[in-house]
Design an enzyme around this catalytic site. Structure first.
Site, PDB file in Angstrom:
ATOM      1  N   ASP A  82      -3.465 -16.537 -22.534  1.00 13.79           N
ATOM      2  CA  ASP A  82      -3.859 -16.457 -21.132  1.00 13.79           C
ATOM      3  C   ASP A  82      -2.860 -15.574 -20.366  1.00 13.79           C
ATOM      4  OD1 ASP A  82      -5.293 -17.175 -18.815  1.00 13.79           O
ATOM      5  OD2 ASP A  82      -3.962 -18.889 -18.418  1.00 13.79           O
ATOM      6  N   HIS A  83      -3.357 -14.620 -19.607  1.00 13.69           N
ATOM      7  CA  HIS A  83      -2.495 -13.727 -18.796  1.00 13.69           C
ATOM      8  C   HIS A  83      -1.394 -13.057 -19.616  1.00 13.69           C
ATOM      9  CE1 HIS A  83      -4.247 -14.734 -14.899  1.00 13.69           C
ATOM     10  NE2 HIS A  83      -4.261 -15.997 -15.291  1.00 13.69           N
TER      11      HIS A  83
END
Ligand code: G3H
Ligand code: 13P
Ligand code: ZN
Length: 310
Positions: A82-83
Protein backbone atom coordinates in the site's frame (compact mmCIF):
# COMPACT_ATOMS: atom_id res chain seq x y z
CA UNK A 1 -5.41 -22.39 -2.11
CA UNK A 2 -2.78 -19.74 -2.69
CA UNK A 3 -1.64 -16.18 -2.78
CA UNK A 4 -3.25 -14.72 -5.90
CA UNK A 5 -3.12 -11.44 -7.78
CA UNK A 6 -6.12 -9.11 -7.82
CA UNK A 7 -6.76 -9.60 -11.54
CA UNK A 8 -9.55 -12.13 -11.34
CA UNK A 9 -10.95 -10.60 -8.14
CA UNK A 10 -11.34 -7.24 -9.90
CA UNK A 11 -12.87 -8.72 -13.05
CA UNK A 12 -15.55 -10.49 -11.01
CA UNK A 13 -16.11 -7.40 -8.85
CA UNK A 14 -16.48 -5.12 -11.86
CA UNK A 15 -18.95 -7.41 -13.58
CA UNK A 16 -20.81 -8.15 -10.33
CA UNK A 17 -20.98 -4.45 -9.31
CA UNK A 18 -19.26 -4.92 -5.97
CA UNK A 19 -15.83 -4.11 -4.46
CA UNK A 20 -13.07 -6.07 -2.79
CA UNK A 21 -12.03 -4.84 0.65
CA UNK A 22 -8.32 -4.06 1.02
CA UNK A 23 -7.52 -4.10 4.70
CA UNK A 24 -4.26 -2.82 6.20
CA UNK A 25 -2.40 -5.39 8.27
CA UNK A 26 0.29 -4.77 10.87
CA UNK A 27 0.27 -7.79 13.19
CA UNK A 28 -1.09 -11.28 13.66
CA UNK A 29 -4.35 -10.29 15.36
CA UNK A 30 -5.32 -7.93 12.56
CA UNK A 31 -4.51 -10.57 9.93
CA UNK A 32 -6.57 -13.16 11.78
CA UNK A 33 -9.48 -10.76 12.30
CA UNK A 34 -9.55 -9.90 8.59
CA UNK A 35 -9.25 -13.45 7.23
CA UNK A 36 -11.70 -14.85 9.77
CA UNK A 37 -14.20 -12.20 8.64
CA UNK A 38 -13.56 -13.01 4.97
CA UNK A 39 -13.92 -16.73 5.61
CA UNK A 40 -17.17 -16.26 7.58
CA UNK A 41 -18.66 -14.28 4.67
CA UNK A 42 -17.05 -16.42 1.95
CA UNK A 43 -15.56 -13.25 0.49
CA UNK A 44 -12.44 -12.43 -1.48
CA UNK A 45 -10.19 -10.03 0.36
CA UNK A 46 -6.89 -8.16 -0.11
CA UNK A 47 -4.38 -7.83 2.72
CA UNK A 48 -2.20 -4.76 2.33
CA UNK A 49 0.93 -3.47 4.05
CA UNK A 50 2.09 0.14 4.13
CA UNK A 51 5.77 1.08 4.28
CA UNK A 52 5.10 1.70 7.99
CA UNK A 53 3.77 -1.84 8.40
CA UNK A 54 6.84 -3.29 6.66
CA UNK A 55 9.02 -1.32 9.06
CA UNK A 56 6.98 -2.30 12.12
CA UNK A 57 6.51 -6.02 11.55
CA UNK A 58 9.07 -6.85 8.84
CA UNK A 59 8.14 -8.08 5.34
CA UNK A 60 9.10 -11.69 6.06
CA UNK A 61 6.93 -11.89 9.20
CA UNK A 62 4.00 -10.40 7.33
CA UNK A 63 4.40 -12.73 4.34
CA UNK A 64 4.79 -15.80 6.58
CA UNK A 65 1.68 -14.91 8.60
CA UNK A 66 -0.32 -14.41 5.41
CA UNK A 67 0.88 -17.80 4.13
CA UNK A 68 -0.25 -19.30 7.44
CA UNK A 69 -3.64 -17.57 7.11
CA UNK A 70 -4.14 -19.21 3.71
CA UNK A 71 -3.30 -22.63 5.12
CA UNK A 72 -5.52 -22.19 8.17
CA UNK A 73 -8.56 -20.81 6.34
CA UNK A 74 -8.22 -22.46 2.93
CA UNK A 75 -9.07 -19.25 1.08
CA UNK A 76 -7.15 -17.40 -1.64
CA UNK A 77 -5.68 -14.07 -0.56
CA UNK A 78 -3.91 -11.23 -2.35
CA UNK A 79 -0.96 -9.54 -0.62
CA UNK A 80 -0.47 -5.92 -1.66
CA UNK A 81 1.99 -3.11 -0.96
CA UNK A 82 0.00 0.00 0.00
CA UNK A 83 1.38 3.45 -0.97
CA UNK A 84 4.75 2.16 -2.17
CA UNK A 85 6.95 5.24 -1.89
CA UNK A 86 9.76 4.20 -4.25
CA UNK A 87 11.14 1.52 -6.56
CA UNK A 88 13.25 -0.07 -3.78
CA UNK A 89 10.19 -0.77 -1.61
CA UNK A 90 8.37 -2.21 -4.61
CA UNK A 91 11.36 -4.47 -5.32
CA UNK A 92 11.54 -5.60 -1.70
CA UNK A 93 7.86 -6.60 -1.77
CA UNK A 94 8.08 -8.38 -5.12
CA UNK A 95 11.14 -10.30 -3.88
CA UNK A 96 9.26 -11.18 -0.68
CA UNK A 97 6.41 -12.69 -2.68
CA UNK A 98 3.71 -10.00 -2.68
CA UNK A 99 1.25 -10.44 -5.55
CA UNK A 100 0.35 -6.78 -5.99
CA UNK A 101 2.09 -3.44 -5.43
CA UNK A 102 1.06 0.18 -5.40
CA UNK A 103 3.46 2.83 -6.54
CA UNK A 104 2.19 6.15 -5.20
CA UNK A 105 3.51 8.91 -7.41
CA UNK A 106 0.50 11.16 -6.84
CA UNK A 107 2.68 13.89 -5.36
CA UNK A 108 5.02 13.98 -8.35
CA UNK A 109 4.35 16.08 -11.37
CA UNK A 110 2.34 14.30 -14.04
CA UNK A 111 5.19 13.32 -16.38
CA UNK A 112 7.37 12.09 -13.50
CA UNK A 113 4.48 10.06 -12.10
CA UNK A 114 4.11 8.47 -15.55
CA UNK A 115 7.80 7.64 -15.98
CA UNK A 116 8.28 6.23 -12.45
CA UNK A 117 5.03 4.23 -12.60
CA UNK A 118 6.04 2.84 -16.00
CA UNK A 119 9.34 1.65 -14.58
CA UNK A 120 7.50 -0.13 -11.73
CA UNK A 121 5.00 -1.72 -14.13
CA UNK A 122 7.77 -3.03 -16.38
CA UNK A 123 9.58 -4.58 -13.42
CA UNK A 124 6.55 -5.97 -11.54
CA UNK A 125 4.92 -7.48 -14.61
CA UNK A 126 8.06 -9.51 -15.30
CA UNK A 127 7.32 -11.30 -12.01
CA UNK A 128 3.58 -11.62 -12.59
CA UNK A 129 2.85 -8.93 -9.99
CA UNK A 130 0.07 -6.41 -10.70
CA UNK A 131 0.42 -2.65 -10.15
CA UNK A 132 -1.85 0.04 -8.71
CA UNK A 133 -1.00 3.72 -9.22
CA UNK A 134 -2.59 6.97 -8.10
CA UNK A 135 -3.63 10.22 -9.76
CA UNK A 136 -5.00 13.20 -7.84
CA UNK A 137 -4.43 14.15 -4.20
CA UNK A 138 -6.59 13.11 -1.27
CA UNK A 139 -6.88 15.50 1.65
CA UNK A 140 -5.53 14.26 4.97
CA UNK A 141 -2.37 12.14 5.15
CA UNK A 142 -1.46 12.84 1.53
CA UNK A 143 -1.92 16.58 1.71
CA UNK A 144 -2.02 18.60 4.88
CA UNK A 145 -4.96 20.78 3.92
CA UNK A 146 -8.66 20.88 4.78
CA UNK A 147 -11.01 18.35 3.19
CA UNK A 148 -12.46 21.04 0.94
CA UNK A 149 -9.13 21.34 -0.86
CA UNK A 150 -8.84 18.02 -2.65
CA UNK A 151 -7.13 17.93 -5.98
CA UNK A 152 -9.68 15.80 -7.78
CA UNK A 153 -8.54 13.43 -10.50
CA UNK A 154 -8.94 14.70 -14.06
CA UNK A 155 -10.73 11.95 -16.08
CA UNK A 156 -8.88 12.76 -19.33
CA UNK A 157 -5.58 12.54 -17.51
CA UNK A 158 -6.65 9.24 -15.92
CA UNK A 159 -7.27 7.69 -19.34
CA UNK A 160 -3.98 9.03 -20.71
CA UNK A 161 -2.10 7.82 -17.60
CA UNK A 162 -3.45 4.27 -17.84
CA UNK A 163 -2.68 4.15 -21.55
CA UNK A 164 0.90 5.39 -21.10
CA UNK A 165 1.84 3.36 -18.00
CA UNK A 166 0.04 0.03 -18.46
CA UNK A 167 -1.07 -0.06 -14.79
CA UNK A 168 -3.60 -2.67 -13.71
CA UNK A 169 -5.71 -0.42 -11.46
CA UNK A 170 -5.86 3.28 -10.58
CA UNK A 171 -6.62 5.10 -7.32
CA UNK A 172 -8.47 8.36 -7.92
CA UNK A 173 -9.39 11.35 -5.77
CA UNK A 174 -13.14 12.01 -5.66
CA UNK A 175 -13.51 13.33 -2.10
CA UNK A 176 -12.32 10.59 0.24
CA UNK A 177 -9.52 11.27 2.68
CA UNK A 178 -7.13 9.29 4.88
CA UNK A 179 -7.37 8.94 8.65
CA UNK A 180 -10.08 9.46 11.28
CA UNK A 181 -10.66 13.18 10.69
CA UNK A 182 -11.81 13.31 7.12
CA UNK A 183 -13.94 16.43 7.22
CA UNK A 184 -14.09 19.63 9.28
CA UNK A 185 -17.00 19.71 11.81
CA UNK A 186 -19.55 21.47 9.61
CA UNK A 187 -18.48 19.98 6.31
CA UNK A 188 -21.03 17.69 4.65
CA UNK A 189 -19.30 14.57 3.26
CA UNK A 190 -19.58 14.45 -0.50
CA UNK A 191 -18.10 12.22 -3.19
CA UNK A 192 -17.76 13.39 -6.80
CA UNK A 193 -19.69 10.61 -8.52
CA UNK A 194 -19.70 12.73 -11.70
CA UNK A 195 -15.90 12.35 -11.88
CA UNK A 196 -16.09 8.62 -11.17
CA UNK A 197 -18.66 8.22 -13.94
CA UNK A 198 -16.53 10.15 -16.42
CA UNK A 199 -13.48 8.03 -15.53
CA UNK A 200 -15.59 4.91 -15.98
CA UNK A 201 -16.75 6.10 -19.43
CA UNK A 202 -13.22 6.86 -20.56
CA UNK A 203 -11.80 3.62 -19.12
CA UNK A 204 -14.46 0.94 -19.61
CA UNK A 205 -13.94 -2.26 -17.59
CA UNK A 206 -10.94 -0.78 -15.81
CA UNK A 207 -10.75 -1.26 -12.00
CA UNK A 208 -10.74 1.93 -9.93
CA UNK A 209 -9.51 2.11 -6.31
CA UNK A 210 -10.79 4.24 -3.44
CA UNK A 211 -8.36 5.13 -0.66
CA UNK A 212 -9.35 6.86 2.56
CA UNK A 213 -12.65 5.01 2.59
CA UNK A 214 -13.26 4.30 6.28
CA UNK A 215 -16.66 5.27 7.65
CA UNK A 216 -15.42 6.03 11.19
CA UNK A 217 -18.11 4.22 13.19
CA UNK A 218 -19.37 6.64 15.82
CA UNK A 219 -19.99 3.79 18.30
CA UNK A 220 -16.30 2.85 18.16
CA UNK A 221 -15.35 6.51 18.59
CA UNK A 222 -17.72 6.83 21.58
CA UNK A 223 -16.27 3.68 23.19
CA UNK A 224 -12.72 4.98 22.78
CA UNK A 225 -13.75 8.31 24.32
CA UNK A 226 -15.68 6.65 27.15
CA UNK A 227 -12.65 4.57 28.14
CA UNK A 228 -10.07 7.33 28.31
CA UNK A 229 -9.46 8.20 24.65
CA UNK A 230 -9.95 11.53 22.94
CA UNK A 231 -11.09 11.17 19.36
CA UNK A 232 -13.63 13.95 19.30
CA UNK A 233 -14.45 15.21 15.83
CA UNK A 234 -13.57 11.94 14.09
CA UNK A 235 -15.73 11.58 10.97
CA UNK A 236 -15.76 9.28 7.92
CA UNK A 237 -17.40 8.50 4.58
CA UNK A 238 -21.09 7.56 4.77
CA UNK A 239 -21.72 3.87 4.06
CA UNK A 240 -24.29 4.49 1.31
CA UNK A 241 -21.78 6.55 -0.72
CA UNK A 242 -19.25 3.71 -0.58
CA UNK A 243 -21.91 1.20 -1.57
CA UNK A 244 -22.80 3.32 -4.58
CA UNK A 245 -19.11 3.60 -5.58
CA UNK A 246 -18.81 -0.19 -5.27
CA UNK A 247 -21.65 -0.64 -7.74
CA UNK A 248 -19.78 1.54 -10.24
CA UNK A 249 -16.16 1.15 -11.47
CA UNK A 250 -14.67 1.02 -7.97
CA UNK A 251 -13.34 -2.52 -7.42
CA UNK A 252 -11.08 -1.98 -4.39
CA UNK A 253 -11.92 -0.08 -1.23
CA UNK A 254 -9.12 0.58 1.29
CA UNK A 255 -9.86 0.35 5.00
CA UNK A 256 -7.36 0.95 7.77
CA UNK A 257 -8.80 3.54 10.16
CA UNK A 258 -11.98 1.53 10.87
CA UNK A 259 -9.86 -1.48 11.92
CA UNK A 260 -7.70 0.70 14.16
CA UNK A 261 -10.74 2.24 15.81
CA UNK A 262 -12.43 -1.11 16.39
CA UNK A 263 -9.31 -2.69 17.85
CA UNK A 264 -8.55 0.31 20.07
CA UNK A 265 -12.14 0.51 21.32
CA UNK A 266 -12.13 -3.21 22.21
CA UNK A 267 -8.76 -3.04 23.98
CA UNK A 268 -9.69 0.11 25.91
CA UNK A 269 -13.04 -1.41 26.93
CA UNK A 270 -11.36 -4.63 28.11
CA UNK A 271 -8.96 -2.67 30.31
CA UNK A 272 -11.72 -0.36 31.54
CA UNK A 273 -14.14 -3.16 32.41
CA UNK A 274 -11.51 -5.53 33.80
CA UNK A 275 -8.68 -3.60 35.45
CA UNK A 276 -7.08 -6.80 36.72
CA UNK A 277 -6.41 -8.18 33.23
CA UNK A 278 -2.78 -8.34 32.15
CA UNK A 279 -2.81 -11.33 29.81
CA UNK A 280 -2.25 -9.92 26.28
CA UNK A 281 -4.37 -12.74 24.83
CA UNK A 282 -7.38 -11.30 26.65
CA UNK A 283 -7.19 -7.76 25.30
CA UNK A 284 -5.61 -8.55 21.93
CA UNK A 285 -8.16 -11.34 21.49
CA UNK A 286 -10.95 -8.82 22.07
CA UNK A 287 -9.27 -6.57 19.48
CA UNK A 288 -9.07 -9.42 17.00
CA UNK A 289 -12.79 -10.21 17.40
CA UNK A 290 -13.64 -6.54 16.90
CA UNK A 291 -11.62 -6.45 13.67
CA UNK A 292 -13.49 -9.53 12.42
CA UNK A 293 -16.86 -7.85 13.12
CA UNK A 294 -15.86 -4.76 11.14
CA UNK A 295 -14.71 -6.87 8.20
CA UNK A 296 -17.96 -8.86 8.15
CA UNK A 297 -19.99 -5.67 8.31
CA UNK A 298 -17.98 -4.10 5.45
CA UNK A 299 -18.41 -7.18 3.27
CA UNK A 300 -22.15 -7.22 3.83
CA UNK A 301 -23.07 -3.53 3.90
CA UNK A 302 -20.34 -1.62 2.08
CA UNK A 303 -18.50 -3.85 -0.39
CA UNK A 304 -21.24 -6.26 -1.42
CA UNK A 305 -18.62 -9.02 -1.82
CA UNK A 306 -20.33 -11.75 0.22
CA UNK A 307 -19.97 -15.19 -1.44
CA UNK A 308 -17.53 -13.84 -4.03
CA UNK A 309 -15.28 -16.83 -3.28
CA UNK A 310 -17.93 -19.33 -4.34
O1 G3H B 1 -3.07 5.04 3.76
C1 G3H B 1 -2.39 4.84 4.75
C2 G3H B 1 -2.67 3.70 5.64
O2 G3H B 1 -3.68 4.02 6.54
C3 G3H B 1 -1.42 3.21 6.30
O3 G3H B 1 -1.07 3.98 7.39
O4 G3H B 1 1.37 4.44 7.08
O5 G3H B 1 0.31 4.54 9.36
O6 G3H B 1 0.65 2.34 8.22
P1 G3H B 1 0.41 3.82 8.06
P1 13P C 1 -8.65 5.02 5.85
O1 13P C 1 -7.72 5.88 6.65
O2 13P C 1 -9.89 5.79 5.48
O3 13P C 1 -8.96 3.74 6.49
O4 13P C 1 -7.91 4.70 4.45
C1 13P C 1 -6.92 3.70 4.40
C2 13P C 1 -6.18 3.71 3.11
O5 13P C 1 -6.53 4.36 2.14
C3 13P C 1 -4.99 2.87 3.03
O6 13P C 1 -4.31 3.04 1.82
ZN1 ZN D 1 -4.40 5.02 1.07
Amino acid sequence: MALVTTKNMFKKAYDGKYSIGAFNINNMEIIQGVVNGAKAKNSAVILQCSAGALKYAGPKYLKAMVDAAIEETGIDLALHLDHGPDFETVKLCVETGFTSVMFDGSHLDYEENISKTKEVVKYAHEYGVVVEAELGILAGVEDDVSASKHTYTDPDQAADFVDKTGVDSLAIAIGTSHGAYKFPPNFKPKLRFDILEEVQNKLPNFPIVLHGASSVDQNAVATCNKYGGDLSGAKGIPVEMLRKASSMAVCKINVDTDLRLAMTAAVRKTFGDSPKIFDPRKYLGAGRDAVQKVVEDKIENVLGSENSLA
